[in-house]
Design a protein around this motif. Structure first.
Motif, PDB file in Angstrom:
ATOM      1  N   MET A 167       0.813  -1.212   0.000  1.00 47.67           N
ATOM      2  CA  MET A 167       0.000   0.000   0.000  1.00 47.67           C
ATOM      3  C   MET A 167       0.848   1.264   0.000  1.00 47.67           C
ATOM      4  O   MET A 167       0.424   2.301  -0.510  1.00 47.67           O
ATOM      5  N   GLU A 168       2.028   1.199   0.602  1.00 47.69           N
ATOM      6  CA  GLU A 168       2.873   2.389   0.663  1.00 47.69           C
ATOM      7  C   GLU A 168       3.445   2.746  -0.699  1.00 47.69           C
ATOM      8  O   GLU A 168       3.868   3.875  -0.920  1.00 47.69           O
ATOM      9  N   ARG A 169       3.459   1.782  -1.627  1.00 46.00           N
ATOM     10  CA  ARG A 169       4.037   2.016  -2.954  1.00 46.00           C
ATOM     11  C   ARG A 169       3.134   1.410  -4.029  1.00 46.00           C
ATOM     12  O   ARG A 169       3.481   0.413  -4.660  1.00 46.00           O
ATOM     13  N   PRO A 170       1.948   1.977  -4.231  1.00 48.77           N
ATOM     14  CA  PRO A 170       1.008   1.412  -5.209  1.00 48.77           C
ATOM     15  C   PRO A 170       1.633   1.317  -6.600  1.00 48.77           C
ATOM     16  O   PRO A 170       2.338   2.220  -7.046  1.00 48.77           O
ATOM     17  N   GLY A 171       1.369   0.205  -7.266  1.00 47.28           N
ATOM     18  CA  GLY A 171       1.861   0.004  -8.618  1.00 47.28           C
ATOM     19  C   GLY A 171       3.253  -0.568  -8.698  1.00 47.28           C
ATOM     20  O   GLY A 171       3.657  -1.093  -9.743  1.00 47.28           O
ATOM     21  N   ARG A 172       4.009  -0.487  -7.631  1.00 50.69           N
ATOM     22  CA  ARG A 172       5.378  -0.998  -7.671  1.00 50.69           C
ATOM     23  C   ARG A 172       5.375  -2.502  -7.436  1.00 50.69           C
ATOM     24  O   ARG A 172       4.703  -3.016  -6.550  1.00 50.69           O
ATOM     25  N   VAL A 173       6.145  -3.212  -8.248  1.00 56.59           N
ATOM     26  CA  VAL A 173       6.225  -4.665  -8.147  1.00 56.59           C
ATOM     27  C   VAL A 173       7.347  -5.047  -7.180  1.00 56.59           C
ATOM     28  O   VAL A 173       8.489  -4.627  -7.347  1.00 56.59           O
ATOM     29  N   PHE A 174       7.000  -5.842  -6.188  1.00 55.78           N
ATOM     30  CA  PHE A 174       7.980  -6.337  -5.220  1.00 55.78           C
ATOM     31  C   PHE A 174       8.260  -7.808  -5.483  1.00 55.78           C
ATOM     32  O   PHE A 174       7.323  -8.612  -5.593  1.00 55.78           O
ATOM     33  N   SER A 175       9.519  -8.159  -5.553  1.00 61.02           N
ATOM     34  CA  SER A 175       9.877  -9.571  -5.687  1.00 61.02           C
ATOM     35  C   SER A 175       9.574 -10.294  -4.382  1.00 61.02           C
ATOM     36  O   SER A 175       9.438  -9.670  -3.318  1.00 61.02           O
ATOM     37  N   ARG A 176       9.469 -11.606  -4.454  1.00 57.26           N
ATOM     38  CA  ARG A 176       9.254 -12.392  -3.239  1.00 57.26           C
ATOM     39  C   ARG A 176      10.387 -12.180  -2.249  1.00 57.26           C
ATOM     40  O   ARG A 176      10.170 -12.110  -1.039  1.00 57.26           O
ATOM     41  N   GLU A 177      11.618 -12.085  -2.772  1.00 58.91           N
ATOM     42  CA  GLU A 177      12.775 -11.897  -1.901  1.00 58.91           C
ATOM     43  C   GLU A 177      12.696 -10.557  -1.173  1.00 58.91           C
ATOM     44  O   GLU A 177      12.998 -10.464   0.024  1.00 58.91           O
ATOM     45  N   SER A 178      12.266  -9.508  -1.870  1.00 62.41           N
ATOM     46  CA  SER A 178      12.123  -8.192  -1.233  1.00 62.41           C
ATOM     47  C   SER A 178      11.060  -8.228  -0.149  1.00 62.41           C
ATOM     48  O   SER A 178      11.239  -7.678   0.937  1.00 62.41           O
ATOM     49  N   LEU A 179       9.941  -8.880  -0.448  1.00 63.43           N
ATOM     50  CA  LEU A 179       8.871  -8.980   0.546  1.00 63.43           C
ATOM     51  C   LEU A 179       9.322  -9.780   1.762  1.00 63.43           C
ATOM     52  O   LEU A 179       8.971  -9.436   2.900  1.00 63.43           O
ATOM     53  N   LEU A 180      10.102 -10.820   1.537  1.00 60.25           N
ATOM     54  CA  LEU A 180      10.640 -11.595   2.661  1.00 60.25           C
ATOM     55  C   LEU A 180      11.505 -10.716   3.558  1.00 60.25           C
ATOM     56  O   LEU A 180      11.363 -10.720   4.790  1.00 60.25           O
ATOM     57  N   ASP A 181      12.411  -9.962   2.946  1.00 62.67           N
ATOM     58  CA  ASP A 181      13.309  -9.106   3.718  1.00 62.67           C
ATOM     59  C   ASP A 181      12.543  -8.054   4.504  1.00 62.67           C
ATOM     60  O   ASP A 181      12.848  -7.777   5.666  1.00 62.67           O
ATOM     61  N   MET A 182      11.530  -7.463   3.862  1.00 63.47           N
ATOM     62  CA  MET A 182      10.826  -6.354   4.485  1.00 63.47           C
ATOM     63  C   MET A 182       9.789  -6.796   5.509  1.00 63.47           C
ATOM     64  O   MET A 182       9.559  -6.117   6.517  1.00 63.47           O
ATOM     65  N   ALA A 183       9.151  -7.936   5.274  1.00 61.09           N
ATOM     66  CA  ALA A 183       8.078  -8.390   6.171  1.00 61.09           C
ATOM     67  C   ALA A 183       8.570  -9.307   7.280  1.00 61.09           C
ATOM     68  O   ALA A 183       8.022  -9.308   8.377  1.00 61.09           O
ATOM     69  N   TRP A 184       9.596 -10.094   6.976  1.00 59.40           N
ATOM     70  CA  TRP A 184      10.104 -11.038   7.977  1.00 59.40           C
ATOM     71  C   TRP A 184      11.449 -10.607   8.561  1.00 59.40           C
ATOM     72  O   TRP A 184      11.770 -10.960   9.675  1.00 59.40           O
ATOM     73  N   GLY A 185      12.249  -9.880   7.779  1.00 54.94           N
ATOM     74  CA  GLY A 185      13.579  -9.480   8.236  1.00 54.94           C
ATOM     75  C   GLY A 185      14.669 -10.329   7.594  1.00 54.94           C
ATOM     76  O   GLY A 185      14.460 -11.501   7.273  1.00 54.94           O
ATOM     77  N   ARG A 186      15.830  -9.703   7.412  1.00 57.01           N
ATOM     78  CA  ARG A 186      16.932 -10.379   6.723  1.00 57.01           C
ATOM     79  C   ARG A 186      17.543 -11.520   7.539  1.00 57.01           C
ATOM     80  O   ARG A 186      18.169 -12.413   6.990  1.00 57.01           O
ATOM     81  N   ASP A 187      17.390 -11.468   8.850  1.00 58.10           N
ATOM     82  CA  ASP A 187      18.046 -12.453   9.706  1.00 58.10           C
ATOM     83  C   ASP A 187      17.217 -13.716   9.913  1.00 58.10           C
ATOM     84  O   ASP A 187      17.639 -14.628  10.618  1.00 58.10           O
ATOM     85  N   ILE A 188      16.034 -13.750   9.335  1.00 56.88           N
ATOM     86  CA  ILE A 188      15.155 -14.908   9.513  1.00 56.88           C
ATOM     87  C   ILE A 188      15.049 -15.657   8.197  1.00 56.88           C
ATOM     88  O   ILE A 188      14.735 -15.066   7.162  1.00 56.88           O
ATOM     89  N   TYR A 189      15.292 -16.961   8.222  1.00 55.93           N
ATOM     90  CA  TYR A 189      15.197 -17.741   6.985  1.00 55.93           C
ATOM     91  C   TYR A 189      13.763 -18.212   6.785  1.00 55.93           C
ATOM     92  O   TYR A 189      13.195 -18.928   7.622  1.00 55.93           O
ATOM     93  N   VAL A 190      13.183 -17.797   5.694  1.00 57.12           N
ATOM     94  CA  VAL A 190      11.846 -18.228   5.297  1.00 57.12           C
ATOM     95  C   VAL A 190      11.891 -18.515   3.811  1.00 57.12           C
ATOM     96  O   VAL A 190      12.470 -17.745   3.038  1.00 57.12           O
ATOM     97  N   GLU A 191      11.281 -19.609   3.380  1.00 56.78           N
ATOM     98  CA  GLU A 191      11.286 -19.938   1.957  1.00 56.78           C
ATOM     99  C   GLU A 191      10.422 -18.947   1.173  1.00 56.78           C
ATOM    100  O   GLU A 191       9.404 -18.456   1.657  1.00 56.78           O
ATOM    101  N   ALA A 192      10.855 -18.673  -0.051  1.00 59.34           N
ATOM    102  CA  ALA A 192      10.167 -17.682  -0.882  1.00 59.34           C
ATOM    103  C   ALA A 192       8.699 -18.044  -1.106  1.00 59.34           C
ATOM    104  O   ALA A 192       7.838 -17.155  -1.176  1.00 59.34           O
ATOM    105  N   ARG A 193       8.399 -19.329  -1.204  1.00 60.18           N
ATOM    106  CA  ARG A 193       7.010 -19.726  -1.475  1.00 60.18           C
ATOM    107  C   ARG A 193       6.087 -19.395  -0.302  1.00 60.18           C
ATOM    108  O   ARG A 193       4.859 -19.365  -0.466  1.00 60.18           O
ATOM    109  N   THR A 194       6.672 -19.149   0.893  1.00 62.61           N
ATOM    110  CA  THR A 194       5.860 -18.731   2.034  1.00 62.61           C
ATOM    111  C   THR A 194       5.145 -17.419   1.733  1.00 62.61           C
ATOM    112  O   THR A 194       4.021 -17.182   2.201  1.00 62.61           O
TER     113      THR A 194
END
Length: 232
Positions: A167-194
């Motif tokens: 919502m903060e960036r309407p129209g902008r495409v975020f990769s799964r990896e970017s969403l993982l970093d921003m929503a979960w944090g870089r220090d937490i390992y989560v699979e992209a399909r999550t």
């Protein structure tokens, strides 16, 4: 979420001045020392705004800006061009390349911050300190509540974070990896399909009343929220 600003500048002293003033205002900062690195950092870090020096090694700021505007993921990324070129023809050329604003060196820290804030307001008009609104969806960040056309939308913490990012960036495409970093944090390992699982949950909650799906899937790229195009 604190905005992230990329400083693309090859003069170390200038980088430090810019970094100091931006961080003093609460912005997060990443840097690049040439045009090729700037494009790479944009892809990897997903900044909210780019301060782009005109004269850089590898690729000029003009060329970097053109390439950003050609890519679906970055065509709306705010860019402020920094340059010693003050002639009108140069300013026109910089703006024609796709820059949102243009600062001629030397400039004061106050002018820089004012320009950054102004561009942020223009490019993210639905965002204030406590509410984000877009496409009939409103997020109350303080109360942690979401509504769509007045109807309450019940989201889990992860879905709430994902929706806020989109919502903060309407129209902008975020990769799964970017969403993982921003929503979960870089220090937490989560699979992209999550990410796909939580996006499905988010869609289900938002579309409970058979509303139009405004989360767009971009094959091979990621996700965006876009009221004009709907889901892909």
């Amino acid at each position: 979420m604190t905005p992230l600003i990329l400083i693309a500048e090859d003069e170390p002293a200038q980088v430090e001045v810019l970094r100091y003033n931006l961080e003093s205002e609460g912005y997060r900062v990443v840097t690049a020392v040439n045009g090729e690195e700037a494009l790479l950092v944009v892809e990897e870090e997903g900044p909210d705004l780019v301060l782009l020096d005109w004269m850089m090694p590898e690729l000029s700021g003009i060329e970097v800006c053109r390439r950003l505007r050609e890519r679906t993921q970055t065509k709306r990324l705010p860019v402020i061009m920094l340059t010693a070129r003050g002639e009108e023809s140069d300013r026109v050329r910089g703006l024609d390349s796709g820059a949102d604003d243009y600062l001629v060196k030397p400039f004061s820290p106050g002018e820089l911050i004012a320009r950054v804030r102004a561009v942020m307001r223009r490019t993210r008009p639905g965002l204030d300190e406590e509410h984000i609104s877009y496409g009939g969806i409103t997020m109350d960040l303080a109360a942690h509540k979401v509504t769509r056309d007045g109807r309450a939308v019940h989201l889990g913490p992860t879905e709430f974070r994902l929706l806020r990012i989109l919502m903060e960036r309407p129209g902008r495409v975020f990769s799964r990896e970017s969403l993982l970093d921003m929503a979960w944090g870089r220090d937490i390992y989560v699979e992209a399909r999550t990410v796909d699982v939580h996006i499905r949950r988010l869609r289900k909650a938002l579309n409970e009343n058979d509303d139009t799906d405004i989360i767009r899937t971009v094959r091979g790229a990621g996700y965006a929220i876009d009221s004009e195009h709907g889901a892909g």
